[in-house]
Design a protein around this motif. Structure first.
Motif, PDB file in Angstrom:
ATOM      1  N   GLY A  83       0.838  -1.190   0.000  1.00  0.00           N
ATOM      2  CA  GLY A  83       0.000   0.000   0.000  1.00  0.00           C
ATOM      3  C   GLY A  83       0.874   1.241   0.000  1.00  0.00           C
ATOM      4  N   TYR A  84       0.296   2.338   0.472  1.00  0.00           N
ATOM      5  CA  TYR A  84       1.002   3.625   0.432  1.00  0.00           C
ATOM      6  C   TYR A  84       0.766   4.392   1.725  1.00  0.00           C
ATOM      7  CZ  TYR A  84       1.158   2.479  -4.490  1.00  0.00           C
ATOM      8  OH  TYR A  84       1.378   1.838  -5.683  1.00  0.00           O
ATOM      9  N   ARG A  85       1.745   5.208   2.055  1.00  0.00           N
ATOM     10  CA  ARG A  85       1.642   6.161   3.172  1.00  0.00           C
ATOM     11  C   ARG A  85       2.186   7.496   2.698  1.00  0.00           C
ATOM     12  NH1 ARG A  85       3.466   1.936   7.658  1.00  0.00           N
ATOM     13  NH2 ARG A  85       1.411   1.094   8.057  1.00  0.00           N
ATOM     14  N   VAL A  86       1.722   8.552   3.358  1.00  0.00           N
ATOM     15  CA  VAL A  86       2.195   9.896   3.037  1.00  0.00           C
ATOM     16  C   VAL A  86       3.222  10.279   4.092  1.00  0.00           C
ATOM     17  CG1 VAL A  86       1.550  12.313   2.762  1.00  0.00           C
ATOM     18  CG2 VAL A  86      -0.010  10.512   2.001  1.00  0.00           C
ATOM     19  N   GLN A  87       4.421  10.617   3.638  1.00  0.00           N
ATOM     20  CA  GLN A  87       5.468  11.041   4.571  1.00  0.00           C
ATOM     21  C   GLN A  87       5.322  12.522   4.831  1.00  0.00           C
ATOM     22  OE1 GLN A  87       9.405   9.239   4.447  1.00  0.00           O
ATOM     23  NE2 GLN A  87      10.240  11.298   4.233  1.00  0.00           N
ATOM     24  N   LEU A  88       5.120  12.857   6.121  1.00  0.00           N
ATOM     25  CA  LEU A  88       4.888  14.236   6.533  1.00  0.00           C
ATOM     26  C   LEU A  88       6.173  14.954   6.920  1.00  0.00           C
ATOM     27  CD1 LEU A  88       1.923  13.436   8.942  1.00  0.00           C
ATOM     28  CD2 LEU A  88       1.770  14.077   6.534  1.00  0.00           C
ATOM     29  N   PRO A  96      -7.822  12.880  13.179  1.00  0.00           N
ATOM     30  CA  PRO A  96      -7.633  11.908  14.273  1.00  0.00           C
ATOM     31  C   PRO A  96      -7.952  10.458  13.879  1.00  0.00           C
ATOM     32  CG  PRO A  96      -9.602  13.215  14.639  1.00  0.00           C
ATOM     33  CD  PRO A  96      -8.922  13.801  13.446  1.00  0.00           C
ATOM     34  N   GLU A  97      -8.710  10.264  12.818  1.00  0.00           N
ATOM     35  CA  GLU A  97      -9.103   8.906  12.427  1.00  0.00           C
ATOM     36  C   GLU A  97      -8.037   8.188  11.594  1.00  0.00           C
ATOM     37  OE1 GLU A  97     -10.215  11.594   9.098  1.00  0.00           O
ATOM     38  OE2 GLU A  97     -10.446  11.722  11.239  1.00  0.00           O
ATOM     39  N   ILE A  98      -7.018   8.907  11.146  1.00  0.00           N
ATOM     40  CA  ILE A  98      -5.972   8.310  10.308  1.00  0.00           C
ATOM     41  C   ILE A  98      -4.740   8.013  11.167  1.00  0.00           C
ATOM     42  CG2 ILE A  98      -4.471   8.672   8.312  1.00  0.00           C
ATOM     43  CD1 ILE A  98      -6.662  10.372   7.082  1.00  0.00           C
ATOM     44  N   HIS A  99      -4.244   6.819  11.036  1.00  0.00           N
ATOM     45  CA  HIS A  99      -3.091   6.378  11.828  1.00  0.00           C
ATOM     46  C   HIS A  99      -1.805   7.048  11.345  1.00  0.00           C
ATOM     47  CE1 HIS A  99      -5.268   3.153  13.857  1.00  0.00           C
ATOM     48  NE2 HIS A  99      -5.886   2.964  12.694  1.00  0.00           N
ATOM     49  N   THR A 100      -0.927   7.355  12.308  1.00  0.00           N
ATOM     50  CA  THR A 100       0.388   7.908  11.987  1.00  0.00           C
ATOM     51  C   THR A 100       1.460   6.986  12.561  1.00  0.00           C
ATOM     52  OG1 THR A 100       0.376   9.285  13.969  1.00  0.00           O
ATOM     53  CG2 THR A 100      -0.360  10.314  11.916  1.00  0.00           C
ATOM     54  N   TYR A 101       2.628   7.016  11.944  1.00  0.00           N
ATOM     55  CA  TYR A 101       3.730   6.142  12.332  1.00  0.00           C
ATOM     56  C   TYR A 101       5.022   6.950  12.355  1.00  0.00           C
ATOM     57  CZ  TYR A 101       0.239   2.773  10.854  1.00  0.00           C
ATOM     58  OH  TYR A 101      -0.929   2.072  10.711  1.00  0.00           O
ATOM     59  N   ILE A 102       5.749   6.854  13.468  1.00  0.00           N
ATOM     60  CA  ILE A 102       7.067   7.493  13.564  1.00  0.00           C
ATOM     61  C   ILE A 102       8.113   6.383  13.577  1.00  0.00           C
ATOM     62  CG2 ILE A 102       8.635   8.829  15.013  1.00  0.00           C
ATOM     63  CD1 ILE A 102       6.318  10.473  15.956  1.00  0.00           C
ATOM     64  N   GLY A 136      -1.309   7.216   7.329  1.00  0.00           N
ATOM     65  CA  GLY A 136      -2.229   6.488   6.477  1.00  0.00           C
ATOM     66  C   GLY A 136      -1.867   5.054   6.209  1.00  0.00           C
ATOM     67  N   ASN A 137      -2.887   4.326   5.776  1.00  0.00           N
ATOM     68  CA  ASN A 137      -2.777   2.954   5.293  1.00  0.00           C
ATOM     69  C   ASN A 137      -3.596   2.904   4.008  1.00  0.00           C
ATOM     70  OD1 ASN A 137      -1.287   1.372   7.348  1.00  0.00           O
ATOM     71  ND2 ASN A 137      -2.921   2.081   8.677  1.00  0.00           N
ATOM     72  N   LYS A 161       4.536  -1.550   3.191  1.00  0.00           N
ATOM     73  CA  LYS A 161       3.624  -2.578   3.696  1.00  0.00           C
ATOM     74  C   LYS A 161       2.663  -1.912   4.665  1.00  0.00           C
ATOM     75  CE  LYS A 161       5.383  -6.411   1.976  1.00  0.00           C
ATOM     76  NZ  LYS A 161       4.645  -7.293   1.101  1.00  0.00           N
ATOM     77  N   ILE A 162       1.374  -2.172   4.491  1.00  0.00           N
ATOM     78  CA  ILE A 162       0.363  -1.583   5.363  1.00  0.00           C
ATOM     79  C   ILE A 162      -0.444  -2.682   6.027  1.00  0.00           C
ATOM     80  CG2 ILE A 162       0.184   0.514   3.963  1.00  0.00           C
ATOM     81  CD1 ILE A 162      -2.544  -0.674   2.950  1.00  0.00           C
ATOM     82  N   ASP A 163      -1.182  -2.302   7.042  1.00  0.00           N
ATOM     83  CA  ASP A 163      -2.105  -3.200   7.714  1.00  0.00           C
ATOM     84  C   ASP A 163      -3.475  -2.987   7.073  1.00  0.00           C
ATOM     85  OD1 ASP A 163      -3.691  -4.686   9.360  1.00  0.00           O
ATOM     86  OD2 ASP A 163      -3.149  -3.652  11.207  1.00  0.00           O
ATOM     87  N   PRO A 164      -3.963  -3.936   6.264  1.00  0.00           N
ATOM     88  CA  PRO A 164      -5.228  -3.716   5.560  1.00  0.00           C
ATOM     89  C   PRO A 164      -6.439  -3.623   6.479  1.00  0.00           C
ATOM     90  CG  PRO A 164      -4.358  -5.893   5.074  1.00  0.00           C
ATOM     91  CD  PRO A 164      -3.343  -5.185   5.905  1.00  0.00           C
TER      92      PRO A 164
END
Length: 146
Positions: free
Chosen positions: A63-68, A89-95, A107-108, A135-138
């Protein structure tokens, strides 16, 4: 002559040991294993944990994520994450931290189109946005932008 009879006697002893020894060595024995009964309990728990983990483990897909954010400043990374979470707030973020940089991704997204829509919405808030194939968590996929 005495020497040959000694050799014959020695040969007979060695030959007798070689031929008759396997008869005695072939006897079946009894082995008794003494173990703590808690070992069986631990083995049973291990298999039950393995079965539960396999059933509940999330699988990943492409999948895809947006790098902030990408940089070496930890406070700026957490600030970018908080800024994004305040608005979405409903979209997951990852550091992630890969020395020497922190990366904040959101995002996922199952499709690149969903990630591009999010990028368009974030253009005024963040600079240097990138769409990252990852790789995302579907099960946590963001439905609203796909």
């Amino acid at each position: 002559m005495k020497n040959t009879s000694v050799y014959k006697a020695l040969f007979c002893c060695i030959a007798g040991c070689v031929f008759f020894m396997p008869i005695f060595a072939q006897e079946r024995g009894k082995v008794e294993v003494i173990k703590d009964p808690r070992i069986d309990t631990l083995i049973a728990k291990r298999f039950s944990f393995k079965d539960n983990a396999a059933a509940s483990a999330p699988f990943s897909s492409n999948g895809y994520r947006v790098q902030l954010y990408s940089g070496s400043d930890r406070k700026a990374a957490y600030s970018a994450q908080a800024k994004f979470q305040e608005k979405y707030p409903e979209i997951h973020t990852y550091i992630t931290y890969i020395q020497p940089n922190f990366k904040v991704r959101a995002g996922n997204f199952r499709t690149r189109l969903g990630a591009e829509k999010m990028t368009q919405q974030l253009k005024g808030l963040f600079f240097g946005l990138f769409i990252i194939p990852e790789k995302i968590d579907p099960t946590k996929a963001d439905q609203s932008n796909d």
